[in-house]
Design an enzyme around this catalytic site. Sequence first.
Site, PDB file in Angstrom:
ATOM      1  N   ASP A 168      83.584  27.926  43.040  1.00 14.03           N
ATOM      2  CA  ASP A 168      84.841  27.233  43.294  1.00 14.03           C
ATOM      3  C   ASP A 168      85.115  27.337  44.800  1.00 14.03           C
ATOM      4  OD1 ASP A 168      87.587  26.219  42.850  1.00 14.03           O
ATOM      5  OD2 ASP A 168      88.168  28.294  43.277  1.00 14.03           O
ATOM      6  N   ASP A 204      88.634  26.492  46.732  1.00 13.61           N
ATOM      7  CA  ASP A 204      89.946  26.950  47.183  1.00 13.61           C
ATOM      8  C   ASP A 204      90.247  28.376  46.742  1.00 13.61           C
ATOM      9  OD1 ASP A 204      90.189  24.404  48.176  1.00 13.61           O
ATOM     10  OD2 ASP A 204      91.575  23.700  46.626  1.00 13.61           O
TER      11      ASP A 204
END
Length: 312
Positions: free
Chosen positions: A65, A67
């Site tokens: 991922d 962010d």
Amino acid sequence: MAALGWLTPRRRSATARSVLAGEAAAEAARKSSQEIDASTTAPAGEAGAPVFPVVGDDRAAAFFDLDNTVMQGAAIFHFGRGLYKRKFFQRRELARFAWQQAWFRLAGVEDPEHMQDARESALSIVKGHRVSELMTIGEEIYDEYMAERIWPGTRALAQAHLDAGQKVWLVTAAPVETATIIARRLGLTGALGTVAESVDGVYTGKLVGEPLHGPAKAEAVRALAIAEGLDLSRCAAYSDSHNDIPMLSLVGHPYAINPDAKLRKHARAREWRLRDYRTGRKAAKVGIPAAAGVGALAGGTAAAMALHRRRR
């Protein structure tokens, strides 16, 4: 506008739009990876300890991922700062984006309504702009706002997979072009991201499927694994958000990185491995220690920056 169904936290199953978004992201990612040089070398393992990632396992890969996992804050908001600087929108809109970013930093989690608002704004801001124009701007904005926000600890985890000869992919709701720029700058294999429609190199203001979020991320990873011949039970995934539990649950080696409260609780209950780089401390290790853990991207462009050209 009310939040769309795909943003409802309690929905875990994939919808038809999730599948479409995932497949589109996987297709775009495979194309983008051809442009990224991810040369690797194999390190020696630590004697007497289980080695992970496994050197030379070409059926394994890692999915990260973006962010708050790889980068501090949200990529779409940092990109928006750059667009504002280039007069893509007005001060009133910047104030809203700044508030969204402040919320993200304080809460440390993705807020569905804020992220939804950012994406809708993005579509209106960049509709009619050329893909090549936004790509060039994206390169500049990475240097201005994003490069210094990469978490060194997570970067080291990704490098360990590369050193073991494995492919490493970003998986994010941010636009696939933005994600691809970051992946290339970090020496990763490629990126799975939100795919927006463009015709003759110009953004139409529409998405292909939906933003790559929640179940859609899992569908993207699944589609890419099939296309790449990967064994998901031998793959690893890394995220900070409980929204990514579907993706983390797909792989044999899930990691909670800088986890929000819900993910931390879920990870501990299932004995997933945890790392926390926000305060410089390392979270308690759960399960087999990983050699990868030894080492110590305001805007709303998410859905609009896309690599995929949808064929009519």
